[in-house]
Scaffold this motif. Structure first.
Motif, PDB file in Angstrom:
ATOM      1  N   PHE A 245       0.832  -1.195   0.000  1.00  0.00           N
ATOM      2  CA  PHE A 245       0.000   0.000   0.000  1.00  0.00           C
ATOM      3  C   PHE A 245       0.871   1.251   0.000  1.00  0.00           C
ATOM      4  CE2 PHE A 245      -2.382  -3.459   1.812  1.00  0.00           C
ATOM      5  CZ  PHE A 245      -3.648  -3.315   1.275  1.00  0.00           C
ATOM      6  N   THR A 246       0.299   2.344  -0.470  1.00  0.00           N
ATOM      7  CA  THR A 246       1.016   3.614  -0.456  1.00  0.00           C
ATOM      8  C   THR A 246       0.967   4.219   0.944  1.00  0.00           C
ATOM      9  OG1 THR A 246      -0.923   4.988  -0.968  1.00  0.00           O
ATOM     10  CG2 THR A 246       0.247   3.987  -2.828  1.00  0.00           C
ATOM     11  N   GLU A 247       1.692   5.309   1.145  1.00  0.00           N
ATOM     12  CA  GLU A 247       1.676   5.986   2.440  1.00  0.00           C
ATOM     13  C   GLU A 247       0.277   6.450   2.809  1.00  0.00           C
ATOM     14  OE1 GLU A 247       4.448   9.168   2.542  1.00  0.00           O
ATOM     15  OE2 GLU A 247       6.231   7.879   2.359  1.00  0.00           O
ATOM     16  N   ASN A 248      -0.533   6.785   1.806  1.00  0.00           N
ATOM     17  CA  ASN A 248      -1.891   7.269   2.064  1.00  0.00           C
ATOM     18  C   ASN A 248      -2.893   6.145   2.275  1.00  0.00           C
ATOM     19  OD1 ASN A 248      -1.165   9.977   1.871  1.00  0.00           O
ATOM     20  ND2 ASN A 248      -1.424   9.995  -0.347  1.00  0.00           N
ATOM     21  N   GLY A 249      -2.483   4.900   2.023  1.00  0.00           N
ATOM     22  CA  GLY A 249      -3.367   3.773   2.256  1.00  0.00           C
ATOM     23  C   GLY A 249      -4.002   3.178   1.018  1.00  0.00           C
ATOM     24  N   HIS A 250      -3.642   3.690  -0.170  1.00  0.00           N
ATOM     25  CA  HIS A 250      -4.159   3.098  -1.405  1.00  0.00           C
ATOM     26  C   HIS A 250      -3.363   1.837  -1.759  1.00  0.00           C
ATOM     27  CE1 HIS A 250      -5.498   7.368  -2.051  1.00  0.00           C
ATOM     28  NE2 HIS A 250      -6.587   6.717  -2.379  1.00  0.00           N
ATOM     29  N   ILE A 251      -4.002   0.931  -2.487  1.00  0.00           N
ATOM     30  CA  ILE A 251      -3.279  -0.221  -3.013  1.00  0.00           C
ATOM     31  C   ILE A 251      -2.255   0.282  -4.015  1.00  0.00           C
ATOM     32  CG2 ILE A 251      -3.461  -2.380  -4.305  1.00  0.00           C
ATOM     33  CD1 ILE A 251      -6.359  -2.597  -3.315  1.00  0.00           C
ATOM     34  N   LYS A 252      -1.022  -0.150  -3.873  1.00  0.00           N
ATOM     35  CA  LYS A 252       0.050   0.325  -4.754  1.00  0.00           C
ATOM     36  C   LYS A 252      -0.054  -0.376  -6.112  1.00  0.00           C
ATOM     37  CE  LYS A 252       4.082   1.035  -2.932  1.00  0.00           C
ATOM     38  NZ  LYS A 252       5.434   0.816  -2.343  1.00  0.00           N
ATOM     39  N   ILE A 253      -0.119   0.426  -7.174  1.00  0.00           N
ATOM     40  CA  ILE A 253      -0.212  -0.116  -8.529  1.00  0.00           C
ATOM     41  C   ILE A 253       0.800   0.584  -9.429  1.00  0.00           C
ATOM     42  CG2 ILE A 253      -2.633  -0.819  -8.413  1.00  0.00           C
ATOM     43  CD1 ILE A 253      -3.322   1.833  -9.861  1.00  0.00           C
ATOM     44  N   ASP A 254       1.100  -0.069 -10.574  1.00  0.00           N
ATOM     45  CA  ASP A 254       1.934   0.586 -11.572  1.00  0.00           C
ATOM     46  C   ASP A 254       1.031   1.179 -12.652  1.00  0.00           C
ATOM     47  OD1 ASP A 254       1.123  -1.517 -13.212  1.00  0.00           O
ATOM     48  OD2 ASP A 254       3.042  -2.561 -13.152  1.00  0.00           O
ATOM     49  N   ASN A 255       1.634   1.643 -13.746  1.00  0.00           N
ATOM     50  CA  ASN A 255       0.829   2.309 -14.781  1.00  0.00           C
ATOM     51  C   ASN A 255      -0.005   1.341 -15.620  1.00  0.00           C
ATOM     52  OD1 ASN A 255       2.851   1.143 -16.276  1.00  0.00           O
ATOM     53  ND2 ASN A 255       3.629   3.044 -17.159  1.00  0.00           N
ATOM     54  N   LYS A 256       0.098   0.052 -15.332  1.00  0.00           N
ATOM     55  CA  LYS A 256      -0.749  -0.939 -15.995  1.00  0.00           C
ATOM     56  C   LYS A 256      -1.722  -1.594 -15.010  1.00  0.00           C
ATOM     57  CE  LYS A 256       2.560  -1.975 -19.680  1.00  0.00           C
ATOM     58  NZ  LYS A 256       3.357  -3.036 -20.368  1.00  0.00           N
TER      59      LYS A 256
END
Length: 300
Positions: A245-256
């Protein structure tokens, strides 16, 4: 219903339906699992979505689901996905009713849950006149007496956007204001008031805000109030599978739209700060295409 699919999509709102349509048009065997509890369930109108401006969220999702159902390879399961695990050939998802489904790929379009303050009357107004996004709802409250329940960077960011929509703007920090000196100066320059007193109650008529009652007894009249709060993921399954997850709590994704777990993708509010119907539909469409490409490359 069979239990073997090319793709399981967890979440059947705008992002999930958009991904399902993209995959259905490529003849992929898809299952959409949806619990039927979108975060905008009581929002009266959706805006800033070309061709759909002003329709209710329910109208848009009903039309979308009807269109997706025309694709014979897409199936639906009305239920709550509870667990997920990696298998030798892909993934397995189990529901609250005990159903078990398997797929080569997983898409999470599960959205988020706002962690809102425990203020009397808050939930009755949330999504109606207590709103989160200037782009989605701000125009309807232009030139109105407006409040912002937020502090720090969140409060400053929203106030900078809403300042273009009204000259009567107040930030309610519910505690000591947490702005930098430069931010204080900009807020003062733009005649944006700051009130640090806690809020005890929101008085309203059918979700339309009338008065905020502060803890010291003061009453403030507003036509609309923005809220910026922390959130949590609507589903625990991505984390249990190892998604980062990102620092803000979103699921971490790439540009695809790939998560950090191979074969698992995410789209919509769970992985993007831009919370809108249009953006959810876009990221879902993109995710469907990316998943189809990966399936193609693996099987061609």
């Amino acid at each position: 219903m069979e239990n073997q699919f090319d793709v399981i999509i967890v979440g059947g709102s705008y992002a999930g339906l958009s991904a399902a349509m993209s995959l259905g048009r490529s003849l992929r065997k898809v299952l959409v699992i949806d619990s039927g509890k979108p975060c905008n369930i009581q929002t009266p109108h959706s805006h800033n979505f070309l061709t759909q401006d002003g329709k209710t969220p329910k109208e848009i999702s009903t039309i979308a689901k009807g269109q997706v159902k025309k694709y014979a390879t897409v199936e639906f399961c009305d239920g709550l996905a509870m667990q997920g695990k990696k298998t030798e050939n892909g993934f397995e998802i189990s529901t609250r009713r005990g159903e078990i489904f398997e797929a080569k790929k997983l898409i999470f379009a599960t959205g988020i849950v706002d962690e809102v303050p425990n203020i009397k009357g808050f939930w009755d107004c949330w999504g109606i006149s207590l709103i989160h996004c200037p782009y989605c709802h701000g125009y309807e409250f232009k030139n109105k007496k407006t409040g912002i329940i937020a502090n720090g960077e969140r409060g400053f960011h929203i106030s900078s956007l809403v300042n273009n929509l009204t000259d009567d703007l107040t930030i309610l920090t519910r505690g000591k204001a947490d702005f930098t000196e430069e931010q204080f100066q900009k807020l003062e320059k733009n005649n944006i008031k700051i009130i640090e007193t806690e809020i005890d109650e929101i008085q309203h008529q059918n979700g339309n805000i009338e008065t905020l009652i502060l803890s010291d007894g003061e009453k403030l009249d507003f036509d609309a109030v923005y809220g910026a709060f922390h959130f949590k993921q609507h589903s625990d399954i991505p984390g249990s599978l190892g998604c980062e997850f990102t620092e803000n709590g979103h699921i971490k994704i790439d540009n695809k739209q790939n998560t950090t777990v191979p074969g698992v993708y995410a789209c919509g509010d769970n992985s993007c700060a831009m919370r809108s119907v249009a953006n959810a539909a876009y990221t879902g469409n993109l995710t469907g295409a990316m998943v189809n490409m990966d399936l193609t490359n693996e099987g061609f």
